[in-house]
Design an enzyme around this catalytic site. Structure first.
Site: not given
Length: 351
Positions: A57, A61, A64, A101, A132, A192, A264
């Site tokens: 990616c 972040c 991550c 998901c 999702c 979400c 969640r």
């Protein structure tokens, strides 16, 4: 003053700080009281999360392991083929999940990938599962395509408060995230959206995150609360652990502020003992990811969750389509088995 459990927006950080400051027992009592106004307190929604494209990616972040900027030893994988994804979805349904998901480590999806993504959505939907996806930022056209394919939920977390955000991410803005959520709403999908706590943020930042989420109109239908999983090689690998009671308080305050949302338990649950998870359910958590991994981080094994549900007298929510009775029977049987089948497979586990 509005009664507890009223649906409201316009929260302030000061108000939320007062909730966090309540005595622990008082806070949990209020949260559980609100929870019972809208939900069965002994029922949870179960989802399974699959990484359909892992690693590389371009975002930075700091939490991550999938960022290409950090050396975490993660094996990078291309987008999974549709048939492999559908097989994983069948396994998830067999083991009791009602929502499937799918997450891709992208800044945003490319047009060349959309046909495969559409095939995954329509195929999972045909299995009778809720769908999702989390694919990064979306254009209005992409959001419309996902909706037309049958996508029920789109996940796009705010991660933290606006004030702390720049300390965690520099490659996209907070407004970029809010814009994507607006695209999702405009396309007619459910939202979400939640965040990660324990990244070194202040108590005021935790309140600020919840203010942003609760002031969205309408509230996100699903609010994942992640506890940071410190991964070697990421900038946050040495951050101090968050106090467990502070995490439970965050669940309780989220429940009070967003009474009709599913709150969640997400990343970080593998490190929580049964007692902590039980307190989270008491605080108003009523959704979780079920399976051995969340994208690239560990999650409790399914049989451990089944044992905990049994101890607490918790049942699972089920879809109510034409075959809902059969689905409910299958799900109950699955949760009562000491299964060792993995519900989640990352892209490195292809067979």
């Amino acid at each position: 003053m509005q009664a507890p459990g009223a649906i409201r927006h316009g929260w302030t950080v000061a108000e939320v700080g007062e909730l966090f400051a309540l005595p622990f027992n008082d806070l949990l009592f209020q949260a559980q009281s609100v929870h019972r106004q809208y939900f069965d307190p002994n029922r949870v929604q179960v989802s399974t999360l699959l990484s359909i494209k892992t690693g590389a990616c371009p975002e930075d972040c700091k939490y991550c392991p999938q960022s290409a900027r950090y050396n975490t030893g993660l094996k990078k994988e291309r987008l999974m083929d549709v048939e492999t994804v559908l097989q994983r979805a069948k396994e998830a349904k067999h083991n009791g999940a009602t929502r499937f998901c799918m997450g891709a480590a992208w800044r945003n999806p490319h047009d060349r990938d959309m046909p495969a993504v559409i095939g995954m959505i329509s195929g999972v939907k045909a299995l009778g599962l809720e769908t999702c996806m989390t694919l990064g930022m979306l254009s209005p056209q992409q959001a419309a395509m996902l909706k037309d394919a049958g996508l029920d939920y789109y996940n796009h977390n705010l991660d933290t408060s606006p004030d702390y955000y720049a300390d965690i991410i520099s490659t996209r803005t907070y407004q970029n995230r809010l814009d994507t959520l607006e695209q999702v709403r405009q396309a007619g999908m459910k939202v979400c959206s939640g965040g990660i706590i324990g990244m070194g943020e202040s108590a005021s930042d935790r309140a600020g995150l919840l203010v942003q989420l609760a002031n969205l109109e309408p509230h996100p239908e699903s609010v994942p609360i992640n506890k940071l999983v410190r991964v070697a090689g990421t900038p946050l690998e040495q951050v101090e652990d968050l106090d467990e009671f502070e995490f439970i308080r965050t669940i309780a305050v989220a429940r009070i502020m967003m009474p009709t949302s599913h709150v969640r338990l997400s990343a970080g649950r593998e490190a929580m003992n049964e007692q902590m998870q039980a307190l989270c359910f008491l605080a108003g958590a009523n959704s979780l990811f079920y399976g051995c991994k969340l994208l690239t981080t560990a999650n409790p094994e399914e049989d451990a969750d089944a044992r905990l549900f049994n101890k607490l007298g918790i049942n699972t929510e089920h879809n109510h389509d034409a075959n809902h009775k059969e689905q409910e029977a299958d799900a109950v049987n699955a949760l009562n088995r000491q299964t060792t089948n993995a519900l989640f497979y990352d892209a490195s586990s292809r067979s």
